[in-house]
Enzyme design. Structure first.
Site, PDB file in Angstrom:
ATOM      1  N   ASP A 200       0.828  -1.192   0.000  1.00 63.41           N
ATOM      2  CA  ASP A 200       0.000   0.000   0.000  1.00 63.41           C
ATOM      3  C   ASP A 200       0.870   1.252   0.000  1.00 63.41           C
ATOM      4  O   ASP A 200       2.041   1.211   0.393  1.00 63.41           O
ATOM      5  CB  ASP A 200      -0.887   0.054   1.258  1.00 63.41           C
ATOM      6  CG  ASP A 200      -2.134  -0.800   1.118  1.00 63.41           C
ATOM      7  OD1 ASP A 200      -2.413  -1.255   0.001  1.00 63.41           O
ATOM      8  OD2 ASP A 200      -2.821  -1.018   2.131  1.00 63.41           O
ATOM      9  N   LYS A 222      -3.778   3.330  -3.104  1.00 60.53           N
ATOM     10  CA  LYS A 222      -5.006   4.067  -3.392  1.00 60.53           C
ATOM     11  C   LYS A 222      -4.742   5.542  -3.119  1.00 60.53           C
ATOM     12  O   LYS A 222      -4.237   5.895  -2.061  1.00 60.53           O
ATOM     13  CB  LYS A 222      -6.158   3.584  -2.502  1.00 60.53           C
ATOM     14  CG  LYS A 222      -6.578   2.135  -2.722  1.00 60.53           C
ATOM     15  CD  LYS A 222      -7.710   1.759  -1.778  1.00 60.53           C
ATOM     16  CE  LYS A 222      -8.193   0.338  -2.033  1.00 60.53           C
ATOM     17  NZ  LYS A 222      -7.212  -0.679  -1.676  1.00 60.53           N
TER      18      LYS A 222
END
Length: 405
Positions: A200, A222
């Site tokens: 991530d 993200k």
């Protein structure tokens, strides 16, 4: 092995790159790993590539690196002290290395170490000590020696560490709030055994630069209101890589089970018959306030703290938060993913009876070089966040404890 087949010896040296121009040509996963290490030492990093991984794009958007959004061109190394050729096109990498040779700029070629003028060592860090190992052309050997040296520094003993075969499967690792020193020992061990790392944006990025070059890094970052890899796709990647016989580490920021969708990933693995292990991490809900000097609880001040996701504003049809009930609590409120909605959240808490003079603060990138803190009362916090330029990722603390830092 004949003398001509013997790998060339390299001269080890530490480069002082803080504030100095370094050019990385390429925007893929290899470039991402190299940029993580360069960013950590404060280099003035310029990335030349038509497209970037999501994590690199986030660094460019925040101004932490400079992005030239185009293919490489002659002259891009002007003023550079160091260069990295990390595209998937050998001809481009060769052109970068040739320009570097003419300009007498040391250059690493990610696709062909012998064709460059510099070699990236296996790097590990303990406190302010950096261990860099060149393995004579054998990356796994260099990585093993580096790991042994770092472990010896940590434990005070000299270990003969050997590579161990691992079973295929997935290890879900909470990486902590972003500082690579705050990941658990078990998390570091899992990374050392990984064949594939699915990471991530909020995971400790410098750890990626310590991985052996044959480890596949998959960017599942993200961006707020921007690019992202869907959760279904992440689940599919984890399952497919594990079923292909690989040891997969899912490296996440904070703790996997605190608004981290960790359980969804476990359920997908279990449904596919994939062995899965969980390594808890330090949640940013506690760690980031602590790094700003603020405890979420304090004797005689508060007997409770509540962690709330602020990614949906009060009144949203999909919100599961009882904001009026939350406003009536006397303890600490910790908000995650709430920067964009802090105005509506503050209004809801005030409408529910929370004192407008309640101390509050927002901490951006706790424990990282970009740490930024904005302090105010609850009523004035939205404006203070805007004035200070606080951006995600940030943790917001509301309660009397916010005055203790």
């Amino acid at each position: 092995m004949s003398p001509t087949d013997t790998p060339a010896r390299v001269y080890p040296v530490g480069l002082q790159l803080r504030g100095r121009r370094v050019v990385v040509v390429g925007g893929g996963s290899v470039a991402q790993r190299r940029v993580a290490g360069l960013h950590e030492v404060g280099a003035d990093t310029v990335v030349v590539a038509p497209t970037l991984t999501t994590a690199l794009e986030a660094l460019a958007d925040s101004g932490e690196i400079t992005w030239a959004a185009r293919p490489y061109a002659e002259g891009d190394l002007d003023g550079a002290w160091y260069a990295v050729a990390a595209t998937d096109d050998p001809a481009v990498n060769a052109a970068v290395a040739a320009e570097a040779e003419r300009a007498r700029v040391f250059c690493v070629r990610a696709d062909d170490a012998d064709a460059g003028t510099a070699v990236t060592p296996a790097v590990g860090r303990y406190d302010d000590i950096t261990v860099a190992v060149h393995g004579g052309g054998d990356p796994r050997r260099a990585t093993g020696v580096r790991d042994g040296a770092v472990e010896a520094l940590r434990s005070g003993t000299l270990l003969d560490r050997r590579h161990r075969a691992v079973r295929p499967g997935v290890t879900l690792v909470g990486g902590g709030p972003g500082d690579p020193g705050l990941i658990t020992v078990r998390g570091r061990q899992a990374l050392a055994q990984a064949d594939v790392v699915v990471t991530d944006r909020l995971a400790p990025q410098p750890l990626l630069d310590e991985l052996p070059p044959d480890v596949t890094v998959i960017d599942a970052s993200k961006l707020p209101r921007g690019r992202y890899m869907s959760q279904d796709t992440i689940n599919q990647v984890l399952v497919e890589e594990a079923l292909a016989g690989r040891r997969v580490v899912r490296l996440k920021g904070g703790d996997p089970f605190v608004f981290g969708r960790g359980m969804e990933e476990i359920q997908a693995c279990v449904a596919a018959g994939v062995e899965v292990e969980v390594v808890p991490g330090i949640t940013s809900a506690i760690a980031v306030p602590a790094l700003a000097g603020v405890p979420v609880t304090h004797r005689g001040v508060t007997h409770e703290f509540t962690v709330v996701s602020g990614h949906l504003p009060p009144g949203h049809a999909q919100s599961l938060v009882d904001w009026p009930a939350l406003a009536r609590l006397r303890g600490t409120i910790v908000l995650l993913m709430a920067v964009e909605n802090i105005g509506a959240i503050a209004d809801a808490l005030l409408a529910g009876g929370r004192d407008p003079e309640t101390p509050a603060l927002a901490v951006q990138e706790g424990g990282l070089p970009g740490q930024l803190t904005a302090r105010a009362t609850l009523a004035k916090l939205p404006g203070a966040i805007v004035d200070a330029g606080v951006r995600p990722p940030a943790v917001i603390v509301i309660g009397t404890v916010a005055d203790l830092g």
